[in-house]
Motif scaffolding. Structure first.
Motif, PDB file in Angstrom:
ATOM      1  N   LEU A 249       0.839  -1.224   0.051  1.00  0.00           N
ATOM      2  CA  LEU A 249       0.037   0.024   0.057  1.00  0.00           C
ATOM      3  C   LEU A 249       0.689   1.163  -0.067  1.00  0.00           C
ATOM      4  CD1 LEU A 249      -0.210   1.744   3.117  1.00  0.00           C
ATOM      5  CD2 LEU A 249      -1.302  -0.548   3.474  1.00  0.00           C
TER       6      LEU A 249
ATOM      7  N   ASN B  82      -4.156   3.147  -0.862  1.00  0.00           N
ATOM      8  CA  ASN B  82      -4.193   2.555  -2.158  1.00  0.00           C
ATOM      9  C   ASN B  82      -3.218   1.523  -2.443  1.00  0.00           C
ATOM     10  OD1 ASN B  82      -6.029   4.880  -2.865  1.00  0.00           O
ATOM     11  ND2 ASN B  82      -4.206   6.120  -3.257  1.00  0.00           N
ATOM     12  N   VAL B  83      -3.470   0.454  -3.386  1.00  0.00           N
ATOM     13  CA  VAL B  83      -2.788  -0.736  -3.821  1.00  0.00           C
ATOM     14  C   VAL B  83      -1.502  -0.098  -4.515  1.00  0.00           C
ATOM     15  CG1 VAL B  83      -2.796  -2.668  -5.098  1.00  0.00           C
ATOM     16  CG2 VAL B  83      -4.922  -2.279  -3.705  1.00  0.00           C
TER      17      VAL B  83
ATOM     18  N   TYR C 263      -3.628   1.861  -7.501  1.00  0.00           N
ATOM     19  CA  TYR C 263      -4.766   1.492  -7.903  1.00  0.00           C
ATOM     20  C   TYR C 263      -5.568   1.762  -6.674  1.00  0.00           C
ATOM     21  CZ  TYR C 263      -2.796  -0.846 -11.849  1.00  0.00           C
ATOM     22  OH  TYR C 263      -2.269  -1.079 -12.808  1.00  0.00           O
ATOM     23  N   PHE C 264      -6.816   2.283  -6.883  1.00  0.00           N
ATOM     24  CA  PHE C 264      -7.437   2.933  -5.667  1.00  0.00           C
ATOM     25  C   PHE C 264      -9.247   2.944  -6.044  1.00  0.00           C
ATOM     26  CE2 PHE C 264      -6.497   6.429  -8.156  1.00  0.00           C
ATOM     27  CZ  PHE C 264      -7.442   7.191  -8.357  1.00  0.00           C
ATOM     28  N   GLY C 265      -9.869   2.730  -5.039  1.00  0.00           N
ATOM     29  CA  GLY C 265     -11.362   2.902  -5.066  1.00  0.00           C
ATOM     30  C   GLY C 265     -11.902   3.508  -3.668  1.00  0.00           C
TER      31      GLY C 265
ATOM     32  N   ARG D  40     -10.209   1.848   1.999  1.00  0.00           N
ATOM     33  CA  ARG D  40      -8.907   1.063   2.132  1.00  0.00           C
ATOM     34  C   ARG D  40      -8.543   0.227   0.978  1.00  0.00           C
ATOM     35  NH1 ARG D  40      -5.904  -2.691   5.862  1.00  0.00           N
ATOM     36  NH2 ARG D  40      -3.954  -1.715   6.221  1.00  0.00           N
ATOM     37  N   ASP D  41      -7.451   0.167   0.307  1.00  0.00           N
ATOM     38  CA  ASP D  41      -7.232  -0.622  -0.823  1.00  0.00           C
ATOM     39  C   ASP D  41      -5.738  -1.029  -0.663  1.00  0.00           C
ATOM     40  OD1 ASP D  41      -9.639  -0.409  -2.127  1.00  0.00           O
ATOM     41  OD2 ASP D  41      -9.124   1.692  -2.784  1.00  0.00           O
TER      42      ASP D  41
END
Length: 108
Positions: A56, A68-69, A86-88, A91-92
């Protein structure tokens, strides 16, 4: 507590468990990072002799979570080849990364 600049040492101190070319010796050691908090949870070798990590990157301000990842591909000498986040919503985090037969990567 480790700072962002020292976190790469944990992820990138690779020992003989990932290769048969050396006996219990570091292959390389690099420190990567910036002002954001970066944590690597998984490291794996790649078909081209390099390495890939996932974990992360926290882009949030103090007290505000924005994790984010983060996927980072390294050359065999430990220098960064590419990096993607990569995010959404929420918590990623990437906990494991594997290279696929077609050269792509899968992250869980």
């Amino acid at each position: 507590m480790m700072n962002a600049r020292s976190i790469g040492v944990v992820a990138l101190t690779l020992c003989a468990g990932l290769t048969t070319s050396t006996a219990n010796a570091d292959i390389f050691q690099r420190i990567h990072g910036d002002e954001s908090r970066e944590i690597a949870y998984s490291i794996n070798t790649t078909d081209d002799g390099g390495y890939v990590t996932t974990g992360l990157r926290d882009f949030g301000a103090a007290g505000a979570a924005a994790e984010n990842v983060l996927i980072t591909k390294y050359f065999s000498d430990g220098s960064i080849e590419w990096q993607r986040a990569y995010f959404g919503a929420g918590r990623d985090v990437g906990y494991s990364v594997q290279q696929l037969g077609d050269g792509g990567y899968i992250v869980a």
